[in-house]
Design a protein around this motif. Structure first.
Motif, PDB file in Angstrom:
ATOM      1  N   ARG A   6      57.866   4.367  24.651  1.00  0.00           N
ATOM      2  CA  ARG A   6      56.482   3.733  24.853  1.00  0.00           C
ATOM      3  C   ARG A   6      55.295   4.352  24.240  1.00  0.00           C
ATOM      4  NH1 ARG A   6      52.805   0.882  26.780  1.00  0.00           N
ATOM      5  NH2 ARG A   6      51.872   0.706  28.529  1.00  0.00           N
ATOM      6  N   ASP A   7      54.759   3.630  23.333  1.00  0.00           N
ATOM      7  CA  ASP A   7      53.468   4.343  22.688  1.00  0.00           C
ATOM      8  C   ASP A   7      52.274   4.187  23.733  1.00  0.00           C
ATOM      9  OD1 ASP A   7      51.287   4.964  21.239  1.00  0.00           O
ATOM     10  OD2 ASP A   7      51.661   3.341  19.853  1.00  0.00           O
ATOM     11  N   PRO A   8      51.852   5.233  24.095  1.00  0.00           N
ATOM     12  CA  PRO A   8      50.804   5.228  25.263  1.00  0.00           C
ATOM     13  C   PRO A   8      49.417   4.587  24.842  1.00  0.00           C
ATOM     14  CG  PRO A   8      51.069   7.450  23.981  1.00  0.00           C
ATOM     15  CD  PRO A   8      52.273   6.700  23.662  1.00  0.00           C
ATOM     16  N   ASP A   9      49.159   4.398  23.384  1.00  0.00           N
ATOM     17  CA  ASP A   9      48.137   3.657  22.835  1.00  0.00           C
ATOM     18  C   ASP A   9      48.321   2.206  22.652  1.00  0.00           C
ATOM     19  OD1 ASP A   9      46.526   6.050  22.646  1.00  0.00           O
ATOM     20  OD2 ASP A   9      47.323   6.327  20.736  1.00  0.00           O
ATOM     21  N   GLU A  10      49.577   1.896  23.243  1.00  0.00           N
ATOM     22  CA  GLU A  10      49.840   0.342  23.018  1.00  0.00           C
ATOM     23  C   GLU A  10      49.093  -0.371  24.297  1.00  0.00           C
ATOM     24  OE1 GLU A  10      53.839  -2.443  23.230  1.00  0.00           O
ATOM     25  OE2 GLU A  10      54.047  -0.234  22.564  1.00  0.00           O
ATOM     26  N   GLU A  11      48.656  -1.735  23.878  1.00  0.00           N
ATOM     27  CA  GLU A  11      48.174  -2.409  24.901  1.00  0.00           C
ATOM     28  C   GLU A  11      49.376  -3.111  25.847  1.00  0.00           C
ATOM     29  OE1 GLU A  11      44.911  -4.738  23.329  1.00  0.00           O
ATOM     30  OE2 GLU A  11      43.528  -3.183  23.614  1.00  0.00           O
ATOM     31  N   SER A  12      49.132  -3.285  27.168  1.00  0.00           N
ATOM     32  CA  SER A  12      49.704  -3.997  27.643  1.00  0.00           C
ATOM     33  C   SER A  12      48.992  -4.730  28.830  1.00  0.00           C
ATOM     34  CB  SER A  12      50.532  -2.902  28.899  1.00  0.00           C
ATOM     35  OG  SER A  12      51.480  -2.107  28.086  1.00  0.00           O
ATOM     36  N   VAL A  13      49.950  -5.784  29.349  1.00  0.00           N
ATOM     37  CA  VAL A  13      49.056  -6.812  30.182  1.00  0.00           C
ATOM     38  C   VAL A  13      49.057  -6.353  31.637  1.00  0.00           C
ATOM     39  CG1 VAL A  13      49.171  -9.331  30.974  1.00  0.00           C
ATOM     40  CG2 VAL A  13      49.894  -8.701  28.707  1.00  0.00           C
ATOM     41  N   TYR A  14      47.670  -6.294  32.242  1.00  0.00           N
ATOM     42  CA  TYR A  14      47.786  -6.072  33.727  1.00  0.00           C
ATOM     43  C   TYR A  14      47.275  -7.131  34.646  1.00  0.00           C
ATOM     44  CZ  TYR A  14      48.345  -1.310  31.874  1.00  0.00           C
ATOM     45  OH  TYR A  14      48.946  -0.179  31.432  1.00  0.00           O
ATOM     46  N   GLU A  15      47.578  -7.151  35.880  1.00  0.00           N
ATOM     47  CA  GLU A  15      47.003  -8.126  36.758  1.00  0.00           C
ATOM     48  C   GLU A  15      46.611  -7.778  38.030  1.00  0.00           C
ATOM     49  OE1 GLU A  15      48.978 -12.150  38.831  1.00  0.00           O
ATOM     50  OE2 GLU A  15      50.389 -10.614  38.064  1.00  0.00           O
ATOM     51  N   CYS A  16      45.515  -8.292  38.497  1.00  0.00           N
ATOM     52  CA  CYS A  16      44.831  -7.651  39.708  1.00  0.00           C
ATOM     53  C   CYS A  16      45.702  -8.011  40.986  1.00  0.00           C
ATOM     54  CB  CYS A  16      43.643  -8.158  39.966  1.00  0.00           C
ATOM     55  SG  CYS A  16      42.604  -7.704  41.354  1.00  0.00           S
ATOM     56  N   PHE A  17      45.996  -7.123  41.840  1.00  0.00           N
ATOM     57  CA  PHE A  17      46.912  -7.231  42.812  1.00  0.00           C
ATOM     58  C   PHE A  17      46.081  -7.957  43.925  1.00  0.00           C
ATOM     59  CE2 PHE A  17      49.092  -3.274  42.252  1.00  0.00           C
ATOM     60  CZ  PHE A  17      50.398  -3.846  42.324  1.00  0.00           C
ATOM     61  N   ASN A  18      44.712  -8.184  43.923  1.00  0.00           N
ATOM     62  CA  ASN A  18      43.680  -8.849  44.830  1.00  0.00           C
ATOM     63  C   ASN A  18      43.589 -10.446  44.375  1.00  0.00           C
ATOM     64  OD1 ASN A  18      42.191  -8.943  47.320  1.00  0.00           O
ATOM     65  ND2 ASN A  18      40.342  -8.715  45.961  1.00  0.00           N
ATOM     66  N   CYS A  19      42.976 -10.443  43.363  1.00  0.00           N
ATOM     67  CA  CYS A  19      42.329 -11.504  42.692  1.00  0.00           C
ATOM     68  C   CYS A  19      43.132 -12.333  41.808  1.00  0.00           C
ATOM     69  CB  CYS A  19      40.904 -11.737  42.505  1.00  0.00           C
ATOM     70  SG  CYS A  19      40.508 -10.671  40.868  1.00  0.00           S
ATOM     71  N   GLY A  20      44.346 -11.622  41.065  1.00  0.00           N
ATOM     72  CA  GLY A  20      44.867 -12.216  39.938  1.00  0.00           C
ATOM     73  C   GLY A  20      44.554 -12.239  38.705  1.00  0.00           C
ATOM     74  N   THR A  21      43.281 -11.533  38.482  1.00  0.00           N
ATOM     75  CA  THR A  21      42.731 -11.430  37.154  1.00  0.00           C
ATOM     76  C   THR A  21      43.533 -10.743  36.131  1.00  0.00           C
ATOM     77  OG1 THR A  21      40.237 -11.414  37.860  1.00  0.00           O
ATOM     78  CG2 THR A  21      40.826 -10.239  35.710  1.00  0.00           C
ATOM     79  N   ILE A  22      43.882 -11.401  34.881  1.00  0.00           N
ATOM     80  CA  ILE A  22      44.684 -10.614  33.950  1.00  0.00           C
ATOM     81  C   ILE A  22      43.764 -10.254  32.726  1.00  0.00           C
ATOM     82  CG2 ILE A  22      46.558 -11.206  32.328  1.00  0.00           C
ATOM     83  CD1 ILE A  22      47.504 -13.570  34.367  1.00  0.00           C
ATOM     84  N   VAL A  23      44.116  -8.679  32.509  1.00  0.00           N
ATOM     85  CA  VAL A  23      43.563  -8.275  31.272  1.00  0.00           C
ATOM     86  C   VAL A  23      44.470  -7.411  30.183  1.00  0.00           C
ATOM     87  CG1 VAL A  23      41.115  -7.790  32.612  1.00  0.00           C
ATOM     88  CG2 VAL A  23      43.041  -6.208  32.604  1.00  0.00           C
TER      89      VAL A  23
END
Length: 46
Positions: A6-23
């Protein structure tokens, strides 16, 4: 499960545990909308 390099500078998709926002980001942090913890959507929850 197979280990991958895994490249540490590679972007990944993250989801909020509380409200479900995806970034898309290079590291998990706090949700920009509610401040709760984020999880990497590529990592399975057991």
């Amino acid at each position: 499960m197979k280990d991958i390099e895994r490249d540490p500078d590679e972007e990944s998709v993250y989801e909020c545990f509380n409200c479900g926002t995806i970034v898309t980001a290079t590291a998990a942090g706090s949700c920009p909308d509610c401040g709760a913890d984020m999880r990497n959507r590529q990592t399975p929850i057991e």
